[in-house]
Design a protein around this motif. Sequence first.
Motif, PDB file in Angstrom:
ATOM      1  N   ALA A  55      -0.850 -15.795   3.054  1.00 19.61           N
ATOM      2  CA  ALA A  55      -1.399 -16.946   4.391  1.00 19.61           C
ATOM      3  C   ALA A  55      -2.096 -16.263   5.236  1.00 19.61           C
ATOM      4  O   ALA A  55      -1.241 -14.728   5.727  1.00 19.61           O
ATOM      5  CB  ALA A  55      -0.304 -17.609   3.982  1.00 19.61           C
ATOM      6  N   GLY A  56      -2.744 -16.396   5.773  1.00 17.50           N
ATOM      7  CA  GLY A  56      -3.766 -16.086   7.262  1.00 17.50           C
ATOM      8  C   GLY A  56      -4.672 -15.032   6.614  1.00 17.50           C
ATOM      9  O   GLY A  56      -5.230 -14.333   7.086  1.00 17.50           O
ATOM     10  N   LEU A  57      -5.065 -14.800   5.356  1.00 19.71           N
ATOM     11  CA  LEU A  57      -5.515 -13.288   5.153  1.00 19.71           C
ATOM     12  C   LEU A  57      -7.006 -14.155   5.018  1.00 19.71           C
ATOM     13  O   LEU A  57      -7.899 -13.188   4.276  1.00 19.71           O
ATOM     14  CB  LEU A  57      -5.328 -12.027   4.204  1.00 19.71           C
ATOM     15  N   GLY A  65     -16.956   6.631  -6.526  1.00 22.49           N
ATOM     16  CA  GLY A  65     -15.720   6.029  -6.127  1.00 22.49           C
ATOM     17  C   GLY A  65     -14.915   5.170  -6.559  1.00 22.49           C
ATOM     18  O   GLY A  65     -14.193   4.959  -7.689  1.00 22.49           O
ATOM     19  N   LYS A  66     -13.629   5.333  -5.931  1.00 19.34           N
ATOM     20  CA  LYS A  66     -12.070   4.946  -6.001  1.00 19.34           C
ATOM     21  C   LYS A  66     -12.226   3.929  -4.924  1.00 19.34           C
ATOM     22  O   LYS A  66     -11.911   3.644  -3.814  1.00 19.34           O
ATOM     23  CB  LYS A  66     -10.894   5.446  -5.519  1.00 19.34           C
ATOM     24  N   TYR A  67     -12.504   2.307  -5.784  1.00 21.56           N
ATOM     25  CA  TYR A  67     -12.817   0.375  -4.942  1.00 21.56           C
ATOM     26  C   TYR A  67     -10.743  -0.424  -5.127  1.00 21.56           C
ATOM     27  O   TYR A  67     -10.904   0.226  -6.136  1.00 21.56           O
ATOM     28  CB  TYR A  67     -13.775   0.133  -4.992  1.00 21.56           C
ATOM     29  N   PHE A  68     -11.243  -0.031  -4.029  1.00 27.31           N
ATOM     30  CA  PHE A  68      -9.876  -1.574  -3.797  1.00 27.31           C
ATOM     31  C   PHE A  68     -10.156  -2.354  -2.880  1.00 27.31           C
ATOM     32  O   PHE A  68     -11.206  -2.412  -1.657  1.00 27.31           O
ATOM     33  CB  PHE A  68      -8.454  -1.191  -3.529  1.00 27.31           C
ATOM     34  N   ILE A  69      -9.570  -4.127  -2.439  1.00 24.46           N
ATOM     35  CA  ILE A  69      -9.511  -4.698  -1.770  1.00 24.46           C
ATOM     36  C   ILE A  69      -8.402  -4.406  -0.850  1.00 24.46           C
ATOM     37  O   ILE A  69      -6.933  -4.044  -1.568  1.00 24.46           O
ATOM     38  CB  ILE A  69      -8.919  -6.275  -2.478  1.00 24.46           C
ATOM     39  N   THR A  70      -8.658  -5.124   0.200  1.00 25.17           N
ATOM     40  CA  THR A  70      -7.332  -4.574   1.343  1.00 25.17           C
ATOM     41  C   THR A  70      -7.998  -5.381   2.688  1.00 25.17           C
ATOM     42  O   THR A  70      -9.171  -6.267   2.144  1.00 25.17           O
ATOM     43  CB  THR A  70      -7.498  -2.791   1.712  1.00 25.17           C
ATOM     44  N   TYR A  71      -7.659  -5.959   3.616  1.00 25.03           N
ATOM     45  CA  TYR A  71      -7.641  -6.768   4.762  1.00 25.03           C
ATOM     46  C   TYR A  71      -8.057  -6.148   5.831  1.00 25.03           C
ATOM     47  O   TYR A  71      -7.591  -4.341   6.250  1.00 25.03           O
ATOM     48  CB  TYR A  71      -6.445  -8.011   4.840  1.00 25.03           C
TER      49      TYR A  71
END
Length: 568
Positions: A431-433, A468-474
């Motif tokens: 929630a909120g992201l 490279g090395k990827y990921f999801i963040t916020y």
Amino acid sequence: MKKYFLAILTLLAVGTAYGISATDFIPPVDYQMYLAGNVGEYRSNHFHSGIDIKTEGVTGKPIYSVADGYISRIAVSPTGYGYCLYVNHPNGTTSVYGHLERFNDRIEEYVVDQQYKRKSFNVDLYLSRWQIPVEQGEIIAYSGNSGSSAGPHLHFEIRDQTTQDPLNFLALGYMDGIEDSMAPRFLKLYVYNFTEVDGHLVIADRTVYDVESLSAGYRVTSGPVKTGNIYAFAVEVTDRKRGSDNTLGIYSLEQKIDGRRNFGFTIDKFSFSETRYANDYVDYGPNRTTRNEIIKCFVSPNNKLSIYKNVADRGILRGEGAKEVEITITDDAGCASTLRFTTESGAEEPLSAVSENAQFVRWDRDFNYDLNNLKVYIPAGMMYISNYMEFAEESGPKNSLSPMYTVGDPDKLTPLHAAMTLTIKTDSIPAGLSGKLCAATLAPNGSFVYEGGTERGYSVVISTRTFGKYFITYDTIPPKIVPEFTNGADLSGSSKLSLKITDDLSGIKEYSATIDGEWALFEYDKKSNRITHYFRNRRYGRGGSHTLSVTVTDNKGNRTTENYKFTY
């Protein structure tokens, strides 16, 4: 000496073919020029398009128009060339002056008017020949450190006016004033053995040989040079000019096998549309670890640089038996050096062990690959040569919303010519992201590096040129604004006021400022994270108290506004 004389004659002949001579131009500075960079030098993802003239570590030195003409373009930006001028000349060339501190009063007045009219610090202005004419030797600006400059200097170019292609004007004999009698040097020899996979050549291994200088040239210290059945070479080289320790690029290279040329290039000019192919001009991975240049003596199948001349079989050699090899490098002053060695060839080299997570990516075909919640799309023509690339999944770091995916080359030592598309999916969005998601990679110190991306439902879609090395963040944290003056301060004796603007992840997207409710011009220096208002450019009266309001927004829409008082 004979070879040096012939090289000079060749350079003069090329310069004459363009109809331009050294008498057409004067230097852009009024002191002895020492260089920190030259035309054709490899820089990250491109060829350097001009010369970098040292300014003794300071800013504010006068910059002169090198010939009669008119200001044809003025660009101001916090990145790139920063404050930059373009001057068109009657002989069909354009001279370019970058990383300036400021323009002369006549030009600055025009630029500031346009910035206030457009309410933007960033401007890119094109002028007619009648607006701002200039004369040879006229002071048009002052040297600086603006834009993506790493230190005070003048970036100077001469371009073909019609195509805007940068010209190697020192090699072409267009300008005097730079002394050079030092030949470029060989430092190492690289040998590449290839194997064939699915009809494509793949580099199987790379061997490095030390070289040494002799009175008659250079040789390999531990010859003969051993090769496989399909092979090619590269040379690590360096060049310098008098009065400078900076490494410079070479002008030309010629390789002969048993006395016959099979590879070579000459950098007289190049197009900005092709300059990113410079990533395959050098051995991209090892080149990142040296201040010199590791120049390949072969052309990958998807390298479209126009500098290569009279190349046989892309410089790739096949077959057994000893060969006599001679490689000659020449700098932009005509100074040359030659490396000679003998090869001893054998059978085709087998490919090194391939990871179980590797996929074969052909340079000439679209590549699509799915790995759980990761989708990879590499369009045809994005790689310079076919190769195995790794794709794997592991746990993401703290504050990630997805696993971390290895995409291609985790050490980022393989270049892409243009962007691939990555789609990473998360199972849920807290929630909120919503609207705050982005892609990131890990820096060596463990911090997050923002990689952008567009949020689409539960996925982030990234267009990137980097493996490279990827990921999801916020990113939910708004930017910070820190004034470099005391709120309510009397600044009547100051020439400027400045504030620091920073962001923790996604970076500054835009900023704006008003003084007494009216838009105010603030220069943005991205290197120092500073915005500055110069009182000489003010559009409000002097005397009394003024109200400053500053708003800064990051790339995920987080915003900060602060208000201050000052007297001027």
